[in-house]
Design a protein around this motif. Structure first.
Motif, mmCIF file in Angstrom:
data_model
loop_
_atom_site.group_PDB
_atom_site.id
_atom_site.type_symbol
_atom_site.label_atom_id
_atom_site.label_comp_id
_atom_site.label_asym_id
_atom_site.label_seq_id
_atom_site.Cartn_x
_atom_site.Cartn_y
_atom_site.Cartn_z
ATOM 1 N N ARG A 391 0.829 -1.204 0.000
ATOM 2 C CA ARG A 391 0.000 0.000 0.000
ATOM 3 C C ARG A 391 0.870 1.264 0.000
ATOM 4 N NH1 ARG A 391 -5.129 0.996 0.170
ATOM 5 N NH2 ARG A 391 -5.943 2.917 1.110
ATOM 6 N N ASN A 393 3.946 1.545 -1.139
ATOM 7 C CA ASN A 393 4.648 1.646 -2.420
ATOM 8 C C ASN A 393 3.722 2.008 -3.567
ATOM 9 O OD1 ASN A 393 7.703 0.869 -2.526
ATOM 10 N ND2 ASN A 393 6.814 -0.434 -0.935
ATOM 11 N N SER A 394 2.435 1.832 -3.372
ATOM 12 C CA SER A 394 1.479 2.209 -4.420
ATOM 13 C C SER A 394 0.937 3.619 -4.227
ATOM 14 C CB SER A 394 0.304 1.218 -4.436
ATOM 15 O OG SER A 394 -0.506 1.361 -3.270
ATOM 16 N N ARG A 396 2.016 6.780 -4.550
ATOM 17 C CA ARG A 396 2.183 7.772 -5.609
ATOM 18 C C ARG A 396 1.335 7.435 -6.836
ATOM 19 N NH1 ARG A 396 6.027 5.891 -9.397
ATOM 20 N NH2 ARG A 396 7.007 3.928 -8.738
ATOM 21 N N MET A 397 1.190 6.125 -7.104
ATOM 22 C CA MET A 397 0.374 5.729 -8.254
ATOM 23 C C MET A 397 -1.105 5.937 -7.976
ATOM 24 S SD MET A 397 2.429 2.346 -9.628
ATOM 25 C CE MET A 397 2.676 1.591 -8.016
ATOM 26 N N ARG A 398 -1.543 5.716 -6.724
ATOM 27 C CA ARG A 398 -2.946 5.935 -6.366
ATOM 28 C C ARG A 398 -3.293 7.416 -6.426
ATOM 29 N NH1 ARG A 398 -3.927 4.630 -1.173
ATOM 30 N NH2 ARG A 398 -1.807 4.059 -0.567
ATOM 31 N N ALA A 400 -1.803 9.682 -8.367
ATOM 32 C CA ALA A 400 -1.853 10.040 -9.772
ATOM 33 C C ALA A 400 -3.117 9.530 -10.436
ATOM 34 C CB ALA A 400 -0.612 9.496 -10.501
ATOM 35 N N ALA A 401 -3.542 8.328 -10.075
ATOM 36 C CA ALA A 401 -4.738 7.741 -10.673
ATOM 37 C C ALA A 401 -5.976 8.580 -10.328
ATOM 38 C CB ALA A 401 -4.920 6.313 -10.190
ATOM 39 N N LYS A 402 -6.073 9.067 -9.096
ATOM 40 C CA LYS A 402 -7.215 9.895 -8.698
ATOM 41 C C LYS A 402 -7.251 11.200 -9.498
ATOM 42 C CE LYS A 402 -7.664 8.198 -3.963
ATOM 43 N NZ LYS A 402 -7.538 8.567 -2.510
ATOM 44 N N TYR A 404 -5.722 11.789 -12.651
ATOM 45 C CA TYR A 404 -5.789 11.698 -14.112
ATOM 46 C C TYR A 404 -6.840 10.727 -14.631
ATOM 47 C CZ TYR A 404 -1.318 14.136 -13.737
ATOM 48 O OH TYR A 404 -0.356 15.029 -13.446
ATOM 49 N N ASN A 405 -7.302 9.786 -13.809
ATOM 50 C CA ASN A 405 -8.248 8.784 -14.306
ATOM 51 C C ASN A 405 -9.688 9.183 -13.957
ATOM 52 O OD1 ASN A 405 -5.996 7.444 -15.068
ATOM 53 N ND2 ASN A 405 -6.057 5.909 -13.437
#
Length: 406
Positions: A391, A393-394, A396-398, A400-402, A404-405
């Motif tokens: 969790r 390590n994810s 920064r990706m979470r 970004a996903a909120k 841009y997605n």
């Protein structure tokens, strides 16, 4: 450089350096000291003494040195501690020999009071750079004579004519001798020229001198066990050996099983591409085995950092920067990493392949079977810890996903 009084020539006794010896005498009117190094090239070096005497060189100015142990101990082994490989394939057999030759030439120059050194490398290749960077690093004010950049003897025919005119005895190659330009030492033998100048042409089988073809290698695999101390091989199959003896034995084993052939197009430092073929049987075995023992004795981040340095370290050696401060700095770090690289590796040699079948270290293994097991580990590892690890390590990706997605 008309004031040169004495020059130390890297002298093999072959056509090129014999002509260079006479050319130096005629062109610079200077005293010549010859230096012939035995670094395991597999040829007699003593005949060079007779040829030098015939060209008027005094006995006290003829140096023939057995450098095999120093070559492997102080140059090959340190390079293999780094797992150095150039452009993903080349094990740097020619490159690593040049700094040793340069070092000994400068030592002889200091010993004999010479004010210049000379080599037989052409103006097209890497060796001129390797030799001269070494000379200047070790004796900044030394004068360097590179005949191939000065004279007009730019073909074999002109060299032979010069030799005949000046009474230089050049032993003709036996009928059927190799047509290739070759360089050999305890680590490898290289082949360039003739048909190899066409990168689309397959080398002829009879070109290879050290290894049998994998097709003709023994049908029975052979096992070999290597013992390591501080990253260097100290014994083979339980028998303690010196560095040069280690490489000699591994060359024998590798050659027997068709190991270590290489056909590449490489990027020379001077800017051109060059096709070369190499046989490095012992070195190929060493590279595979060293990575195997490191896999259980090096910390993950240390191992990964070392891998990031390989390309830079290998380029430094290939381009002639063995004596440069950055290579020395990197070597200090690499050598420090090898304090825990102790243990043994078992290999299977079979038809051109080096297969790792076992490795262990009684003192420095970081492999913990209680944690790595797929069976019940009885609390040695808490599987629930992985959820938080993933969790975090994810994160920064979470985020970004909120954003841009949408």
């Amino acid at each position: 450089m008309s004031d040169i009084k004495k020059v130390v020539l890297a002298y093999s006794g072959g056509l090129d350096t014999s002509v260079i010896l006479k050319w130096l005498q005629d062109t610079y009117q200077c005293e010549v000291v010859t230096f012939t190094a035995d670094i395991g090239q597999g040829e007699e070096v003593e005949p060079a003494r007779k040829k030098a005497v015939a060209l008027g060189i005094k006995q006290e100015n003829i140096f023939i040195d057995d450098l095999r142990e120093e070559f492997v101990r102080d140059f090959v082994f340190p390079m293999f501690r780094a797992n150095a490989i150039y452009e993903g394939e080349y094990l740097l057999g020619t490159s690593i020999a040049r700094p040793l030759i340069a070092k000994r030439q400068i030592e002889i120059a200091n010993q004999t009071g010479a004010d210049a050194v000379s080599h037989g490398a052409t103006g097209k290749g890497n060796d001129q750079v390797r030799f001269e960077l070494g000379y200047y690093a070790l004796k900044p004010d030394v004068k360097v004579i590179a005949p191939w950049r000065e004279w007009d003897l730019l073909s074999r025919e002109k060299l032979l004519a010069y030799a005949e005119k000046n009474g230089i005895d050049i032993t003709k190659k036996k009928s059927g001798g190799s047509p290739y330009s070759m360089d050999a030492n305890l680590l490898h033998i290289s082949y360039e020229g003739t048909v190899l100048e066409n990168p689309a042409a397959e080398p002829e089988e009879d070109m290879w001198l050290w290894t049998v073809s994998p097709e003709n290698a023994p049908d029975q695999a052979e096992y070999v066990e290597l013992e390591y101390k501080n990253g260097d091989i100290v014994a083979i199959n339980g028998v303690a050996l010196s560095p040069a003896q280690v490489l000699t034995e591994l060359n024998r084993l590798g050659g027997k099983h068709g190991i270590g052939r290489l056909d590449i197009v490489e990027n020379r430092y001077v800017g051109m591409k060059s096709r070369g073929c190499y046989e490095t049987p012992g070195g190929t075995i060493m590279m595979k085995a060293h990575r195997a023992i490191e896999s259980i004795t090096l910390d993950r981040e240390v191992a990964h950092l070392k891998d990031e340095l390989i390309a830079k370290y290998a380029s430094l050696i290939y381009n002639g920067y063995w004596w440069a401060p950055e290579r020395k700095m990197m070597q200090s770090m690499i050598d420090a990493s090898q304090a825990t690289v102790n243990g043994w590796v078992r290999l299977k040699l079979y038809k051109g392949n080096v297969i790792v079948v076992g490795r262990d270290s009684k003192t420095d293994s970081l492999f913990d079977p209680n944690i790595a097991t797929f069976d019940e580990d009885f609390g040695a590892y808490n599987h629930a810890d992985a959820a938080g690890f993933i969790r975090l390590n994810s994160l920064r990706m979470r985020i970004a996903a909120k954003l841009y997605n949408k």
